[in-house]
Enzyme design. Sequence first.
Site, mmCIF file in Angstrom:
data_model
loop_
_atom_site.group_PDB
_atom_site.id
_atom_site.type_symbol
_atom_site.label_atom_id
_atom_site.label_comp_id
_atom_site.label_asym_id
_atom_site.label_seq_id
_atom_site.Cartn_x
_atom_site.Cartn_y
_atom_site.Cartn_z
ATOM 1 N N GLU A 132 -6.101 -7.110 -1.384
ATOM 2 C CA GLU A 132 -6.673 -6.989 -0.044
ATOM 3 C C GLU A 132 -8.125 -6.563 -0.159
ATOM 4 O O GLU A 132 -8.440 -5.604 -0.869
ATOM 5 C CB GLU A 132 -5.923 -5.950 0.802
ATOM 6 C CG GLU A 132 -4.513 -6.319 1.186
ATOM 7 C CD GLU A 132 -3.912 -5.331 2.185
ATOM 8 O OE1 GLU A 132 -4.693 -4.685 2.937
ATOM 9 O OE2 GLU A 132 -2.679 -5.202 2.215
ATOM 10 N N GLU A 177 0.839 -1.209 0.000
ATOM 11 C CA GLU A 177 0.000 0.000 0.000
ATOM 12 C C GLU A 177 0.878 1.265 0.000
ATOM 13 O O GLU A 177 1.042 1.927 1.010
ATOM 14 C CB GLU A 177 -0.946 0.008 1.198
ATOM 15 C CG GLU A 177 -2.026 -1.047 1.094
ATOM 16 C CD GLU A 177 -3.121 -0.889 2.138
ATOM 17 O OE1 GLU A 177 -4.287 -1.192 1.836
ATOM 18 O OE2 GLU A 177 -2.807 -0.478 3.277
#
Length: 338
Positions: free
Chosen positions: A270, A163
């Site tokens: 995710e 991320e």
Amino acid sequence: MIKYFQLLIITLLFFSCADKTVTPEFAKGADVSWLPQMEATGYEFKDEEGHKADVLQLLKDRGMNSVRLRVFVNPSSDPRSGHCSKEETVDMAVRAQEMGMDVMINFHYSDSWADPGKQNKPQAWEDLSFKKLKEKVYEHTYQVVSAVKAAGVTPKWVQVGNEIPGGMLWPEGSTEHWDQLGQLLNAGYDATKAVDERIQVIVHVDEGDNNEKFVDFYDNATEQGVKYDIIGLSYYPYWVEKDYTETIDDLVFNLNDMVKRYDKDVMIVEVGGLYDQVENTRNLLEATLKAVKAVPDNRGLGVMYWEPQGEKSWSGYSLSAWQEDGTPSPALDAFKKN
């Protein structure tokens, strides 16, 4: 004459087979990096009949075929924010492969969590020059992926950074220094491909429904010549304080736009919903799986739930998908249907 017809049949069969394109298996899986620590602390996972069961088998029974494993550099022994060392990752990769599952290795390039709010360098790397920092990224990536392969598991995917809309290894690798971030990402890519060219490299950004964020990031990555194979997305309506029904169309648009704009495959690495809102989370997963599968030309590669087995009483994490009695949430049946 008989030999002529035999040759003709063989030739026709050859070209018939050659014309068939092989569709890659759609990845349905989960990040299960807490699993060894949960088991070590005595947490018992159970099947629907209440019998003790192997988590990976429980996930496989729900249609999952892949796992994602995070790697920290020099982690602590804290069960929730530590572990995930090279050695532990190798052990988990072997265990997953023995269950018939594909493996993704997710590099955080930190001693603990790296995410949009923090991208802390490993303590041992804090005072390194940028040149040495880049060398460490290559070295660490190469060593971990090589160790996994030496154990008999070739990862299907390697994720370089976790991320990273603001970059990684701050401050040198932040998006305020895109030229340096590009070099760090390429060091991870080159190290992975040096182990095995077949491994697909993922670059991962959060808020998969936010097209503006993705265009800004991947335009800069393109300008810097960043090398990667797959655009990885997180998708958590919870963290933007919306229901999935308000954001799913934006996710669909972004998935398709990424493929068209950058000619890259896409993958939700995710996703998660609230553990105590079972029906809503199941619907979220069904919609997400449908969105990724609908990307044209099979360029939507898969969907990974983040730590479904991380039951809240152990982890404190509300977006797990496990019940208090140690059994899987019915929300995970969405993977079975798809």
